[in-house]
Design a protein around this motif. Structure first.
Motif, PDB file in Angstrom:
ATOM      1  N   VAL A  38       3.307  -3.422 -17.381  1.00 46.29           N
ATOM      2  CA  VAL A  38       1.995  -3.180 -16.766  1.00 46.29           C
ATOM      3  C   VAL A  38       2.038  -1.851 -16.019  1.00 46.29           C
ATOM      4  N   GLY A  39       0.882  -1.238 -15.855  1.00 47.45           N
ATOM      5  CA  GLY A  39       0.808   0.055 -15.202  1.00 47.45           C
ATOM      6  C   GLY A  39       0.904  -0.051 -13.688  1.00 47.45           C
ATOM      7  N   ILE A  40       1.293   1.044 -13.066  1.00 48.14           N
ATOM      8  CA  ILE A  40       1.379   1.128 -11.606  1.00 48.14           C
ATOM      9  C   ILE A  40       0.739   2.444 -11.179  1.00 48.14           C
ATOM     10  N   CYS A  41      -0.083   2.389 -10.151  1.00 45.42           N
ATOM     11  CA  CYS A  41      -0.643   3.621  -9.611  1.00 45.42           C
ATOM     12  C   CYS A  41      -0.634   3.542  -8.088  1.00 45.42           C
ATOM     13  N   LYS A  42      -0.893   4.671  -7.451  1.00 48.73           N
ATOM     14  CA  LYS A  42      -1.006   4.681  -5.997  1.00 48.73           C
ATOM     15  C   LYS A  42      -2.187   5.558  -5.596  1.00 48.73           C
ATOM     16  N   THR A  43      -2.702   5.317  -4.409  1.00 49.11           N
ATOM     17  CA  THR A  43      -3.812   6.111  -3.890  1.00 49.11           C
ATOM     18  C   THR A  43      -3.244   7.268  -3.093  1.00 49.11           C
ATOM     19  N   SER A  44      -3.630   8.478  -3.472  1.00 45.20           N
ATOM     20  CA  SER A  44      -3.109   9.677  -2.808  1.00 45.20           C
ATOM     21  C   SER A  44      -3.821   9.903  -1.483  1.00 45.20           C
ATOM     22  N   ASP A 100      -7.372  10.303  -1.695  1.00 44.30           N
ATOM     23  CA  ASP A 100      -8.060   9.106  -2.186  1.00 44.30           C
ATOM     24  C   ASP A 100      -8.231   9.099  -3.702  1.00 44.30           C
ATOM     25  N   ASN A 101      -7.321   9.763  -4.406  1.00 46.98           N
ATOM     26  CA  ASN A 101      -7.306   9.739  -5.866  1.00 46.98           C
ATOM     27  C   ASN A 101      -6.263   8.756  -6.371  1.00 46.98           C
ATOM     28  N   GLN A 102      -6.513   8.185  -7.546  1.00 43.55           N
ATOM     29  CA  GLN A 102      -5.542   7.293  -8.171  1.00 43.55           C
ATOM     30  C   GLN A 102      -4.532   8.121  -8.965  1.00 43.55           C
ATOM     31  N   VAL A 103      -3.249   7.919  -8.704  1.00 42.98           N
ATOM     32  CA  VAL A 103      -2.190   8.706  -9.317  1.00 42.98           C
ATOM     33  C   VAL A 103      -1.226   7.786 -10.053  1.00 42.98           C
ATOM     34  N   ASP A 123       0.843  -1.196   0.000  1.00 41.90           N
ATOM     35  CA  ASP A 123       0.000   0.000   0.000  1.00 41.90           C
ATOM     36  C   ASP A 123       0.881   1.250   0.000  1.00 41.90           C
ATOM     37  N   PRO A 124       0.497   2.275  -0.736  1.00 41.90           N
ATOM     38  CA  PRO A 124      -0.767   2.488  -1.466  1.00 41.90           C
ATOM     39  C   PRO A 124      -0.670   2.148  -2.955  1.00 41.90           C
ATOM     40  N   TYR A 125       0.287   1.290  -3.351  1.00 42.80           N
ATOM     41  CA  TYR A 125       0.532   0.993  -4.764  1.00 42.80           C
ATOM     42  C   TYR A 125      -0.271  -0.224  -5.225  1.00 42.80           C
ATOM     43  N   LYS A 126      -0.582  -0.225  -6.516  1.00 43.65           N
ATOM     44  CA  LYS A 126      -1.212  -1.412  -7.103  1.00 43.65           C
ATOM     45  C   LYS A 126      -0.903  -1.473  -8.594  1.00 43.65           C
ATOM     46  N   ILE A 127      -0.996  -2.674  -9.133  1.00 42.04           N
ATOM     47  CA  ILE A 127      -0.793  -2.914 -10.563  1.00 42.04           C
ATOM     48  C   ILE A 127      -2.076  -2.603 -11.324  1.00 42.04           C
ATOM     49  N   ILE A 128      -1.921  -1.994 -12.496  1.00 47.36           N
ATOM     50  CA  ILE A 128      -3.046  -1.838 -13.433  1.00 47.36           C
ATOM     51  C   ILE A 128      -2.716  -2.668 -14.663  1.00 47.36           C
ATOM     52  N   ASN A 129      -3.508  -3.686 -14.909  1.00 46.20           N
ATOM     53  CA  ASN A 129      -3.222  -4.614 -15.998  1.00 46.20           C
ATOM     54  C   ASN A 129      -4.376  -4.609 -17.000  1.00 46.20           C
ATOM     55  N   PRO A 130      -4.195  -3.981 -18.162  1.00 43.07           N
ATOM     56  CA  PRO A 130      -5.298  -3.893 -19.133  1.00 43.07           C
ATOM     57  C   PRO A 130      -5.711  -5.247 -19.682  1.00 43.07           C
ATOM     58  N   TYR A 131      -4.801  -6.218 -19.624  1.00 39.44           N
ATOM     59  CA  TYR A 131      -5.068  -7.519 -20.229  1.00 39.44           C
ATOM     60  C   TYR A 131      -5.867  -8.446 -19.306  1.00 39.44           C
ATOM     61  N   SER A 132      -6.086  -8.016 -18.060  1.00 43.02           N
ATOM     62  CA  SER A 132      -6.876  -8.838 -17.139  1.00 43.02           C
ATOM     63  C   SER A 132      -7.980  -8.030 -16.457  1.00 43.02           C
TER      64      SER A 132
END
Length: 237
Positions: free
Chosen positions: A133-139, A142-145, A27-36
């Motif tokens: 794959v993409g990576i984002c975090k929650t600010s 509470d926004n995705q960055v 936390d606060p990171y997560k993977i963004i995977n368009p293929y799944s």
């Protein structure tokens, strides 16, 4: 005798395998995977149509690498750096909540047009990312960055096995490793150079400023950077 796979088929298989990538980042990171993701079916259809159109051959190509897919662009469409509205026109597939276009895509579209158009450009180059794959975090709000793979040391260590495996696989498509082009002349170039020093994937890496950096901070110098891109891509190392 078994038929040799063409470039588009190998890319499609690679993207299908990426759909199995699951990395539980801290936390606060997560993977963004368009293929799944929720649009997996449409994304894979779009990817297949696009690559069959421009990569249906066994030509050798040079690799152009950005850092990682942006949350509302390539991390949704699955086709690196391609403008979403253009993809919809080219493939006939529409996905809700696409980011219509971006200044970065518009700059690269100009590079592609000046190079000689999409068929000529994609005959010579294959675009992707160091981290596929993409990576984002929650600010705090509470926004995705958007994030890059190198912004957090722990995150970078966790995605490094994927990065190395992905580079090995893509090079096996038929990549000319005499030179790789790196979009992002700062930290992305530094990190890719470190990887290359250890693994010796490419004989040379040529850094190019990120289109977002150009359009956001140096809009008056776009022509200068356009010529820099074209000179680099047309030079035979």
């Amino acid at each position: 005798m078994q038929r040799k796979q063409n470039f588009s088929e190998m890319i499609f298989q690679f993207d299908q395998k990426l759909s199995n990538v699951k990395i539980d980042l801290p936390d606060p990171y997560k993977i963004i995977n368009p293929y799944s993701g929720r649009n997996k079916k449409q994304v894979l259809q779009m990817v297949q149509i696009f690559y069959q159109k421009y990569f249906n051959d066994t030509n050798k190509r040079h690799l152009i690498l950005g850092s990682s897919p942006a949350r509302r662009r390539s991390a949704i469409t699955g086709v690196p750096f391609e403008d979403a509205s253009n993809l919809q026109k080219e493939t006939g597939i529409s996905i809700a909540n696409f980011h219509v276009n971006s200044a970065a895509s518009n700059f690269l579209n100009r590079v592609i047009d000046e190079y000689g158009g999409r068929h000529k450009f994609y005959h010579d180059f294959y675009l992707n990312f160091v981290c596929p794959v993409g990576i984002c975090k929650t600010s705090s709000k509470d926004n995705q960055v958007n994030c890059n793979y190198y912004e957090n040391k722990q995150v970078e260590e966790m995605v490094t096995p994927l990065i190395i495996s992905a580079l090995k696989t893509q090079i096996s498509f038929g990549i000319d490793t005499s030179v790789c082009y790196c979009i992002g002349s700062g930290q992305n170039y530094q990190e890719l150079s470190k990887i290359n020093k250890k693994w010796c994937f490419f004989q040379k890496i040529v850094p190019l400023e990120h289109p977002r950096f150009i359009t956001q901070y140096h809009p008056k110098d776009k022509e200068k950077y356009l010529h820099k891109y074209l000179n680099a891509l047309m030079y035979r190392y």
